[in-house]
Scaffold this active site. Structure first.
Site, short mmCIF file in Angstrom:
data_model
loop_
_atom_site.label_atom_id
_atom_site.label_comp_id
_atom_site.label_asym_id
_atom_site.label_seq_id
_atom_site.Cartn_x
_atom_site.Cartn_y
_atom_site.Cartn_z
N ASP A 56 0.92 -1.26 -0.17
CA ASP A 56 0.06 0.06 -0.10
C ASP A 56 0.97 1.27 -0.15
O ASP A 56 2.04 1.22 0.19
CB ASP A 56 -1.02 -0.02 1.35
CG ASP A 56 -1.99 -0.88 1.43
OD1 ASP A 56 -2.32 -1.32 0.14
OD2 ASP A 56 -2.44 -1.17 2.38
N LYS A 78 -3.54 3.47 -2.72
CA LYS A 78 -4.57 4.53 -3.29
C LYS A 78 -3.87 5.89 -2.96
O LYS A 78 -3.60 5.96 -1.78
CB LYS A 78 -5.90 4.02 -2.18
CG LYS A 78 -6.65 3.04 -2.69
CD LYS A 78 -7.76 2.79 -2.00
CE LYS A 78 -8.70 1.76 -2.55
NZ LYS A 78 -7.85 0.43 -2.15
N MET A 193 -7.26 8.78 9.93
CA MET A 193 -7.68 9.38 8.64
C MET A 193 -8.91 10.35 9.16
O MET A 193 -10.03 10.65 8.51
CB MET A 193 -8.68 8.10 7.95
CG MET A 193 -7.92 7.40 7.49
SD MET A 193 -8.48 5.93 6.42
CE MET A 193 -9.13 4.78 7.94
N1 SAH Z 1 -3.57 -0.36 9.09
C1 SAH Z 1 -3.05 0.90 9.49
C2 SAH Z 1 -4.04 2.08 9.23
C3 SAH Z 1 -4.52 2.30 7.70
S1 SAH Z 1 -5.81 3.62 7.67
C4 SAH Z 1 -2.21 0.93 10.80
O1 SAH Z 1 -2.67 -0.15 11.38
O2 SAH Z 1 -2.00 1.99 11.30
C5 SAH Z 1 -4.80 4.95 7.23
C6 SAH Z 1 -4.59 5.92 8.40
O3 SAH Z 1 -3.69 5.18 9.21
C7 SAH Z 1 -3.95 7.12 7.90
O4 SAH Z 1 -4.98 8.17 7.39
C8 SAH Z 1 -3.39 7.51 9.27
O5 SAH Z 1 -4.62 8.04 9.91
C9 SAH Z 1 -2.96 6.35 9.83
N2 SAH Z 1 -1.48 6.14 9.78
C10 SAH Z 1 -1.01 5.07 9.09
N3 SAH Z 1 0.48 5.16 9.11
C11 SAH Z 1 0.60 6.48 9.58
C12 SAH Z 1 1.92 7.01 10.06
N4 SAH Z 1 3.06 6.48 9.90
N5 SAH Z 1 1.58 7.96 10.67
C13 SAH Z 1 0.45 8.64 10.86
N6 SAH Z 1 -0.50 8.03 10.69
C14 SAH Z 1 -0.63 7.02 10.00
#
Ligand code: SAH
Length: 284
Positions: A56, A78, A193
């Site tokens: 991703d 995406k 998000m």
């Molecule tokens: N599966 C992922 C979440 C995916 S949804 C997890 O467990 O972290 C995508 C959202 O995750 C982003 O919009 C943000 O809110 C958050 N996110 C994922 N990686 C991030 C990072 N390195 N720093 C800050 N927010 C992050």
């Protein structure tokens, strides 16, 4: 006798035996929030063995660099504004690659089952009869908080924490979340998000009884070379987001735990780590 499912790893000495990656399987693996040191041993081992890595947008470059040089690396994310692979196309591709006898590593940011559509992919694999393994990862709402010096829980502040998404698949603020009940029940909220619909979200939380003075932090690109923390309050969050140019990906954390950052400080500083060479790879 050693089977293909058991290979020895030198990383932690001979006492650690991790499963080998059989051809024809799909592994649904969490890459953690960014810092490659936050990968699990299973994830690191899978990267060393995979024939194909399907990842991703959130998977950091520093993690992708750990794939075998011969591995095919496919972007299936995406990215805002650009046409992206649809979810059915992605799952079809995973299934086709596995059926072609590849070791397929499906790499997702954070944890694959936390707001990452991993459940949908796992169900499609089950339906197709493709063998798979799930490797949990450190979710951004845990790893990002820790690197920001914000404990997820502390005895003096909270006995509950809620993980919430601020964005439904429709693109709007999810309406299957009871924001008033959430505002009243979980003293710490970790919102994924949330940048785009921040105004609606903070509005609903304040309407649900949360004080505008309550501390809030944005943790942007957590644990990567671009890691940045902006501390604000519920009432000032929208103005601060705009004034400070807060951008996704970001975790929004609301609650008294944010104040503990004053005590822990910015213990993790990517600029300092880059100077020391630890984050060189990530900074390239
Ligand atoms: N599966 C992922 C979440 C995916 S949804 C997890 O467990 O972290 C995508 C959202 O995750 C982003 O919009 C943000 O809110 C958050 N996110 C994922 N990686 C991030 C990072 N390195 N720093 C800050 N927010 C992050």
């Amino acid at each position: 006798m050693k089977t293909h499912r058991e290979t020895e790893r030198s990383l932690c000495g001979p006492a650690l035996r991790l499963p080998g990656f059989p051809p024809g399987e799909v592994w649904l693996v969490g890459a953690g929030p960014g810092d490659p040191g936050l990968l699990t041993l299973h994830a690191a081992h899978a990267l060393e063995q995979a024939d194909v890595v399907v990842h991703d947008a959130l998977v950091d470059e520093a993690v992708l660099r750990l794939a075998r040089p011969e591995a095919e690396v496919i972007f299936a994310g995406k990215r805002g504004g650009k046409p992206s692979a649809s979810q059915p196309d992605i799952t079809r591709r995973l299934i086709d690659l596995a059926r072609a006898g590849k070791r397929v590593l499906r790499l997702k940011g954070g944890d694959p089952f936390v707001f990452g559509r991993g459940a949908e992919e796992a169900r499609a694999l089950v339906a197709a009869g493709v063998p798979f393994r799930v490797v949990p990862g450190i979710t951004a709402g845990i790893g990002g908080l820790a690197y920001a010096g914000i404990p997820a829980t502390a005895r003096e502040t909270n006995a509950a924490i809620a993980f919430v998404t601020g964005h439904a698949s429709s693109g709007a603020v999810p309406d299957n979340v009871d924001w008033t009940a959430l505002a009243r029940s979980a003293s710490v909220l970790v919102i994924y998000m949330a940048v785009k619909h921040l105004e609606t979200i903070v509005g609903r939380l304040m309407k649900g009884g949360r004080s505008p003075d309550e501390p809030l932090a944005f943790i942007c690109s957590a644990t990567t070379a671009r890691h940045r923390v902006v501390v604000s309050t519920l009432g000032a969050a929208v103005a601060d987001r705009d004034a400070q140019g807060v951008e996704a990906p970001a975790i929004v954390v609301v609650g008294e735990v944010v104040r503990l950052r004053e005590h822990l400080g910015a213990w993790w500083d990517p600029a300092g780590l880059m100077a020391s060479g630890e984050m060189d790879a990530a900074a390239e």
